[in-house]
Enzyme design. Structure first.
Site, PDB file in Angstrom:
ATOM      1  N   ASP A  51      23.713  41.816  65.777  1.00 27.62           N
ATOM      2  CA  ASP A  51      24.054  41.328  67.122  1.00 27.62           C
ATOM      3  C   ASP A  51      24.772  42.329  68.032  1.00 27.62           C
ATOM      4  O   ASP A  51      25.688  43.022  67.582  1.00 27.62           O
ATOM      5  CB  ASP A  51      25.024  40.145  67.034  1.00 27.62           C
ATOM      6  CG  ASP A  51      24.659  39.127  65.991  1.00 27.62           C
ATOM      7  OD1 ASP A  51      23.627  39.260  65.344  1.00 27.62           O
ATOM      8  OD2 ASP A  51      25.458  38.189  65.820  1.00 27.62           O
ATOM      9  N   GLU A  77      24.125  29.867  66.705  1.00 32.68           N
ATOM     10  CA  GLU A  77      24.995  31.043  66.653  1.00 32.68           C
ATOM     11  C   GLU A  77      25.098  31.665  68.047  1.00 32.68           C
ATOM     12  O   GLU A  77      24.260  31.431  68.906  1.00 32.68           O
ATOM     13  CB  GLU A  77      24.442  32.085  65.670  1.00 32.68           C
ATOM     14  CG  GLU A  77      24.342  31.577  64.235  1.00 32.68           C
ATOM     15  CD  GLU A  77      23.914  32.651  63.231  1.00 32.68           C
ATOM     16  OE1 GLU A  77      24.584  32.798  62.208  1.00 32.68           O
ATOM     17  OE2 GLU A  77      22.904  33.336  63.460  1.00 32.68           O
TER      18      GLU A  77
HETATM   19  C1  FRU Z   1      24.112  36.176  64.097  1.00 30.63           C
HETATM   20  C2  FRU Z   1      25.239  36.243  63.085  1.00 30.63           C
HETATM   21  C3  FRU Z   1      26.516  35.740  63.704  1.00 30.63           C
HETATM   22  C4  FRU Z   1      27.561  36.424  62.890  1.00 30.63           C
HETATM   23  C5  FRU Z   1      26.932  37.764  62.622  1.00 30.63           C
HETATM   24  C6  FRU Z   1      27.278  38.369  61.286  1.00 30.63           C
HETATM   25  O1  FRU Z   1      23.073  37.060  63.841  1.00 30.63           O
HETATM   26  O2  FRU Z   1      24.888  35.514  61.935  1.00 30.63           O
HETATM   27  O3  FRU Z   1      26.639  34.332  63.721  1.00 30.63           O
HETATM   28  O4  FRU Z   1      28.775  36.526  63.570  1.00 30.63           O
HETATM   29  O5  FRU Z   1      25.535  37.573  62.711  1.00 30.63           O
HETATM   30  O6  FRU Z   1      26.778  39.662  61.163  1.00 30.63           O
END
Ligand code: FRU
Length: 521
Positions: free
Chosen positions: A45, A244
């Protein structure tokens, strides 16, 4: 000797942290030339998108020690034009104990600049850049006299007084220990804080999620340190996977500053429109404490397979709302055939709201500055039949055309040899077919066609394509339909096609695009 060594040392300062960004490192097959990817290792992300002092910051979920997910840290890159990026040393490195066991990972979050120093963390002439992130404690831990069970997710604060180059932990972390009652005890998954300034009440607002419950939660704060729970939103729309990475912001509708709506972005995994990860959005109203949407059905932000965890920049000049997303998918993301890096971010996109069929809809277009990367114009044809090879050497292009499907059952354009972007008249859909496009055997669901319903205008469909070495992004109409797909092509070559009838293309233009890793010409 010393004078010869110095420039090398300067270029590779970031090598100490495992990342050293020199142009030579960006020439591999499938290496994105149009958008950011780290020189090495795994990325997911985008995080902490903030503009400050002439720089756009892009932090991102990063594994400094491998090319699959793990050891979650925040990587860091900066840009002055949102096109060319410089990878900097790790911002927030994973924390480990003397035995080498992970004690804290840094999951997704956001950043703001505290110009008024409400946090008290700044110094005269040095406003604090404040980042709120999800602190994950993989094993039981005692912090500030509180015991955190293994696997806990809490929201913590770090701040920087040197434009994001070095960071300090806030002494009283975490700032939000657990979800509000009644969720406190049961839900360990509680993450991805996106903070923004809410001018009407002169306060900070945070959106975050309870992923398994398909809920967004909203908090507010005067000082970025003490947070008060306000409200929740959801479940609504698509709930075929966990929620998310929320983002909430306001936009004028049809460019009218007097007519404004709020947009909540929500990532969903799995359950996306092309399988695996995807993003939806809700249009509604936010009154400073709660978000409400009367929206029917699901609005997908992107109909391809590779656009996830997208969030927007805080503080972008001129009120621009700029979005960047992770160009990958949790379904197969850790197996994509790239080395020594895995995953890219998308080209930044500008967002707007436009009334379509009586509803306010999100429309997207590549960042306006993107056209600065156009180098030679390879094709400029007012109108022609959709057939035959297009003379356009290379593997990185921008393409514009209006497709007139006419009587053809399927018509459109092929790039990289066999990646097909077309209109299917029987189904009334725009599609991106990567099923014959090269490497796809690394996952059974990769080789596929992804499609979205789209309306023709006077029998025509305006298309704008960004064709990179490892991806194709298609913007259709006014940008109300977008498809982003990774492709790992085996060949080159561009052609037009119209099957089972006559199709035409109008104002067909192709540019070769300068790599973002080359110096600006
Ligand atoms: C989304 C996610 C988020 C988390 C991060 C962990 O892709 O699962 O929810 O904070 O990646 O790397």
């Amino acid at each position: 000797m010393a004078s010869k060594l110095m420039p090398l040392l300067a270029v590779c300062a970031a090598a100490l942290s495992g990342s050293c960004a020199s142009t030579a490192q960006y020439g591999q097959p499938f290496r994105p030339q149009l958008s950011f990817s780290p020189a090495r290792n795994w990325m997911n992300d985008p995080n902490g998108l903030v503009y400050h002092d002439g720089e756009y910051h892009l932090f991102y979920q990063y594994n400094p020690n491998g090319d699959t997910w793990g050891d979650m840290s925040w990587g860091h890159a900066v840009s002055t034009d949102l096109l060319r990026w410089e990878e900097l040393p790790l911002a927030l490195p994973v924390e480990k104990n003397a035995e080498g066991e992970v004690t804290q990972m840094f999951f997704s979050g956001s950043a703001v600049v505290d110009h008024a120093n409400v946090s008290g963390l700044g110094e005269p002439g040095k406003p604090a850049m404040v980042a709120l992130y999800t602190a994950v404690f993989p094993q039981e831990l005692v912090l500030n006299d509180r015991t955190f069970k293994a696997g806990t997710q809490s929201q913590s604060l770090v701040y920087s007084l040197d434009r994001g180059r070095s960071w300090r932990q806030y002494a009283a972390n975490p700032v939000i220990v657990q979800p509000p009652t009644p969720y406190a005890a049961e839900y360990r998954d509680f993450r991805d804080p996106k903070v923004f300034w809410y001018e009407p009440e002169r306060k900070w607002v945070m959106a975050l999620v309870l992923p398994n419950l398909h809920k967004a939660l909203f908090y507010s704060s005067r000082n970025l340190r003490d947070w008060e729970y306000m409200s929740e939103f959801g479940p609504m729309g698509a709930t075929g996977g966990i929620w998310e990475c929320p983002d909430l912001f306001e936009l004028p509708v049809d460019g009218d500053p007097g007519k404004r709506k709020w947009v909540l972005l929500m990532s969903l995994n799995p359950g996306g429109p092309a399988g695996g990860s995807g993003m939806q959005y809700f249009v509604g109203d936010f009154d400073g404490s709660s978000f409400k949407s009367a929206q029917d059905g699901v609005q997908w932000l992107d109909h391809g397979a590779d656009f996830y965890a997208g969030v927007t920049w805080n503080g972008a000049p001129d009120g621009r709302r700029l979005l960047v997303g992770w160009m990958n998918n949790w379904l197969y993301g850790q197996q994509v055939p790239t080395s020594p890096w895995r995953s890219a971010q998308s080209v930044p996109r500008e967002l707007a709201l436009r009334t379509i069929d009586g509803q306010a809809r999100l429309v997207q277009r590549p960042l306006a500055e993107f056209t600065r990367l156009r180098s030679a114009q390879l094709v400029n044809v007012p109108a022609q039949k959709a057939e035959g090879t297009v003379k356009a050497a290379g593997d990185v292009f921008e393409i514009e055309l209006r497709l007139q499907p006419g009587s053809a059952v399927r018509s459109g354009i092929r790039v990289h040899g066999q990646t097909e972007i077309g209109y299917d008249r029987e189904q009334g859909v725009l599609y991106l077919d990567r099923s014959r496009a090269g490497q796809g055997g690394f996952h059974p669901q990769f080789a596929a066609r992804h499609a979205a319903r789209v309306a023709l205008r006077d029998g025509q469909l305006p298309l704008r394509l960004l064709v990179d070495r490892g991806s194709v992004t298609v913007f259709a109409g006014d940008g109300e339909v977008v498809l982003t797909d990774q492709v790992f092509p085996a060949g080159q070559g561009m052609s037009l096609f119209g099957e089972g009838g006559d199709a035409r293309v109008h104002d067909f233009k192709v540019w070769s695009i300068q790599s973002i890793w080359e110096k600006a010409r």
